[in-house]
Design a protein around this motif. Structure first.
Motif, PDB file in Angstrom:
ATOM      1  N   PRO A 111      56.335  24.820 -28.364  1.00  0.00           N
ATOM      2  CA  PRO A 111      55.313  23.985 -27.719  1.00  0.00           C
ATOM      3  C   PRO A 111      55.341  22.562 -28.268  1.00  0.00           C
ATOM      4  CG  PRO A 111      54.395  26.100 -28.333  1.00  0.00           C
ATOM      5  CD  PRO A 111      55.763  26.045 -28.949  1.00  0.00           C
ATOM      6  N   VAL A 112      55.053  21.602 -27.402  1.00  0.00           N
ATOM      7  CA  VAL A 112      55.118  20.181 -27.753  1.00  0.00           C
ATOM      8  C   VAL A 112      53.721  19.585 -27.737  1.00  0.00           C
ATOM      9  CG1 VAL A 112      56.019  17.922 -27.098  1.00  0.00           C
ATOM     10  CG2 VAL A 112      57.434  19.970 -26.803  1.00  0.00           C
ATOM     11  N   LEU A 113      53.361  18.863 -28.788  1.00  0.00           N
ATOM     12  CA  LEU A 113      52.114  18.111 -28.845  1.00  0.00           C
ATOM     13  C   LEU A 113      52.478  16.636 -28.886  1.00  0.00           C
ATOM     14  CD1 LEU A 113      49.048  17.909 -29.083  1.00  0.00           C
ATOM     15  CD2 LEU A 113      49.301  18.128 -31.573  1.00  0.00           C
ATOM     16  N   SER A 114      52.141  15.906 -27.822  1.00  0.00           N
ATOM     17  CA  SER A 114      52.468  14.485 -27.734  1.00  0.00           C
ATOM     18  C   SER A 114      51.285  13.668 -28.238  1.00  0.00           C
ATOM     19  CB  SER A 114      52.795  14.108 -26.285  1.00  0.00           C
ATOM     20  OG  SER A 114      53.128  12.730 -26.189  1.00  0.00           O
ATOM     21  N   LEU A 115      51.546  12.833 -29.237  1.00  0.00           N
ATOM     22  CA  LEU A 115      50.519  11.974 -29.825  1.00  0.00           C
ATOM     23  C   LEU A 115      50.844  10.523 -29.474  1.00  0.00           C
ATOM     24  CD1 LEU A 115      50.404  13.636 -33.364  1.00  0.00           C
ATOM     25  CD2 LEU A 115      48.854  14.071 -31.444  1.00  0.00           C
ATOM     26  N   THR A 116      50.097   9.957 -28.546  1.00  0.00           N
ATOM     27  CA  THR A 116      50.367   8.598 -28.088  1.00  0.00           C
ATOM     28  C   THR A 116      49.626   7.592 -28.948  1.00  0.00           C
ATOM     29  OG1 THR A 116      50.757   9.286 -25.803  1.00  0.00           O
ATOM     30  CG2 THR A 116      50.179   6.987 -26.165  1.00  0.00           C
ATOM     31  N   VAL A 117      50.378   6.766 -29.658  1.00  0.00           N
ATOM     32  CA  VAL A 117      49.808   5.702 -30.479  1.00  0.00           C
ATOM     33  C   VAL A 117      50.128   4.338 -29.885  1.00  0.00           C
ATOM     34  CG1 VAL A 117      49.839   4.613 -32.765  1.00  0.00           C
ATOM     35  CG2 VAL A 117      49.885   7.117 -32.561  1.00  0.00           C
ATOM     36  N   TYR A 118      51.350   4.179 -29.380  1.00  0.00           N
ATOM     37  CA  TYR A 118      51.793   2.867 -28.906  1.00  0.00           C
ATOM     38  C   TYR A 118      51.924   2.835 -27.388  1.00  0.00           C
ATOM     39  CZ  TYR A 118      52.616   1.850 -33.768  1.00  0.00           C
ATOM     40  OH  TYR A 118      52.438   1.649 -35.113  1.00  0.00           O
ATOM     41  N   GLU A 119      51.293   1.830 -26.806  1.00  0.00           N
ATOM     42  CA  GLU A 119      51.354   1.609 -25.368  1.00  0.00           C
ATOM     43  C   GLU A 119      51.234   0.117 -25.135  1.00  0.00           C
ATOM     44  OE1 GLU A 119      48.869   2.904 -21.338  1.00  0.00           O
ATOM     45  OE2 GLU A 119      48.589   3.994 -23.206  1.00  0.00           O
ATOM     46  N   PRO A 120      52.058  -0.471 -24.262  1.00  0.00           N
ATOM     47  CA  PRO A 120      52.006  -1.919 -24.051  1.00  0.00           C
ATOM     48  C   PRO A 120      50.595  -2.400 -23.721  1.00  0.00           C
ATOM     49  CG  PRO A 120      53.924  -1.001 -22.960  1.00  0.00           C
ATOM     50  CD  PRO A 120      53.119   0.167 -23.456  1.00  0.00           C
ATOM     51  N   GLY A 121      50.168  -3.438 -24.421  1.00  0.00           N
ATOM     52  CA  GLY A 121      48.882  -4.056 -24.168  1.00  0.00           C
ATOM     53  C   GLY A 121      47.689  -3.401 -24.836  1.00  0.00           C
ATOM     54  N   VAL A 122      47.915  -2.304 -25.566  1.00  0.00           N
ATOM     55  CA  VAL A 122      46.800  -1.559 -26.172  1.00  0.00           C
ATOM     56  C   VAL A 122      46.916  -1.625 -27.695  1.00  0.00           C
ATOM     57  CG1 VAL A 122      45.633   0.666 -26.351  1.00  0.00           C
ATOM     58  CG2 VAL A 122      46.749   0.010 -24.203  1.00  0.00           C
ATOM     59  N   PRO A 123      45.910  -2.179 -28.397  1.00  0.00           N
ATOM     60  CA  PRO A 123      45.946  -2.168 -29.857  1.00  0.00           C
ATOM     61  C   PRO A 123      46.023  -0.728 -30.373  1.00  0.00           C
ATOM     62  CG  PRO A 123      44.282  -3.705 -29.064  1.00  0.00           C
ATOM     63  CD  PRO A 123      44.746  -2.915 -27.870  1.00  0.00           C
ATOM     64  N   PRO A 124      46.911  -0.430 -31.318  1.00  0.00           N
ATOM     65  CA  PRO A 124      47.219   0.966 -31.637  1.00  0.00           C
ATOM     66  C   PRO A 124      46.396   1.611 -32.751  1.00  0.00           C
ATOM     67  CG  PRO A 124      48.846  -0.445 -32.644  1.00  0.00           C
ATOM     68  CD  PRO A 124      47.930  -1.351 -31.869  1.00  0.00           C
ATOM     69  N   SER A 187      50.773  -4.361 -31.404  1.00  0.00           N
ATOM     70  CA  SER A 187      51.520  -3.778 -32.515  1.00  0.00           C
ATOM     71  C   SER A 187      50.523  -3.357 -33.588  1.00  0.00           C
ATOM     72  CB  SER A 187      52.501  -4.793 -33.100  1.00  0.00           C
ATOM     73  OG  SER A 187      51.802  -5.829 -33.779  1.00  0.00           O
ATOM     74  N   MET A 188      50.949  -2.461 -34.479  1.00  0.00           N
ATOM     75  CA  MET A 188      50.063  -2.077 -35.570  1.00  0.00           C
ATOM     76  C   MET A 188      49.815  -3.263 -36.497  1.00  0.00           C
ATOM     77  SD  MET A 188      48.185   0.363 -36.694  1.00  0.00           S
ATOM     78  CE  MET A 188      48.811   1.963 -36.116  1.00  0.00           C
TER      79      MET A 188
END
Length: 290
Positions: A111-124, A187-188
């Motif tokens: 099973p895969v758990l996707s953790l989204t931290v980085y997305e264009p335009g969104v402070p991470p 970016s972080m």
């Protein structure tokens, strides 16, 4: 670069995984991390994966959290070694939105758990905190305390910088003696810079990896700014910069408002955020960078 993972080496690493009690305590889930922010998040919660990608590179660029030697290296982040991943026998694979095209292949292993931290335009930073909460719920770990410690660390660094003049700051990585990548608010580094109370001198759009590639002359557009150069910077590039009339002519270089930071994971989670905050606070609060 990561050493090629042959079948013999993969078998050896997998055997080590199965026998090493220091890596996995009884009753814990076997975690494999494809994404570096997910890897950092697992370690933040006190969970050591049995396998992860590009560990040699991680140890050179991220430096912390420390990765136990027993963790198996799955090869490149963009092209993990699926045979080694199967041999590691994970019951959960940590991924991110960067690897959605590989989800089907990964899901055939575990099973895969996707953790989204980085997305264009969104402070991470807030996304990294949410990723910790999601993973904490999945693993039965106390993420709230870990996030609170990161928040408190950033607040402490901001307080320590209270008396420092709030000039704008470029955060860049150096490609060669004529080009840098400027990290934006998505970016972080850019997000944390704002949380420390400083304006990001780069306000235009960013591109891949939340950074905009540009010629070094672009730094002169904000002559009053300071510059934080995030390592690593190859020795030959440092020499070329020292010899560059264009670099020496930049207002911030002439004024001594350029500082070189030790390497920090560009695509990290909360540990990378705290590391960058600590390194940035140390130089922004020092003489010549206020």
């Amino acid at each position: 670069m990561t050493r090629p993972l042959t079948r013999r080496r993969a078998l050896g690493l997998a055997a080590g995984l199965l026998l090493a009690p220091a890596v996995l305590r009884a009753g814990e889930r076997r975690i494999a991390a494809i994404d570096w922010a997910a890897l950092e998040t697992a370690l933040l919660l006190g969970v050591t994966p049995v396998a992860a990608t590009e560990l040699r590179q991680f140890r050179q660029i991220a430096l912390e959290p420390e990765i136990p030697a027993e963790v198996a290296d799955l090869g490149l982040r963009g092209a993990p070694n699926y045979e080694a991943l199967r041999l590691a026998s994970p019951d959960l694979i940590l991924s991110s939105n960067f690897y959605e095209r590989q989800r089907g292949t990964l899901a055939r292993i575990a099973p895969v758990l996707s953790l989204t931290v980085y997305e264009p335009g969104v402070p991470p930073y807030a996304r990294a905190a949410e990723a910790a909460a999601v993973l904490g719920r999945a693993l039965g770990r106390d993420a709230q305390a870990a996030v609170a410690r990161a928040d408190a660390a950033l607040a402490g660094f901001r307080d320590a910088l209270r008396a420092v003049p709030r000039r704008p700051v470029f955060v860049v990585s150096v490609g060669d003696a004529r080009h840098v990548r400027a990290f934006g608010t998505d970016s972080m580094f850019g997000d944390v810079l704002g949380r420390l109370g400083f304006a990001n001198a780069w306000t235009a759009a960013t591109s891949y990896s939340a950074a905009a590639p540009l010629g070094i002359e672009a730094l002169a557009r904000v002559p009053e700014a300071a510059v934080l150069v995030v390592g690593p910077v190859p020795a030959e590039v440092r020499r070329d910069l020292a010899d560059s009339a264009l670099w020496r002519a930049l207002p911030m270089v002439r004024a001594g408002r350029v500082a070189h930071l030790a390497p920090v994971n560009h695509f990290g989670g909360l540990p990378a955020a705290v590391r960058f905050a600590r390194l940035a606070a140390a130089v922004l609060g020092g003489a010549g960078h206020g």
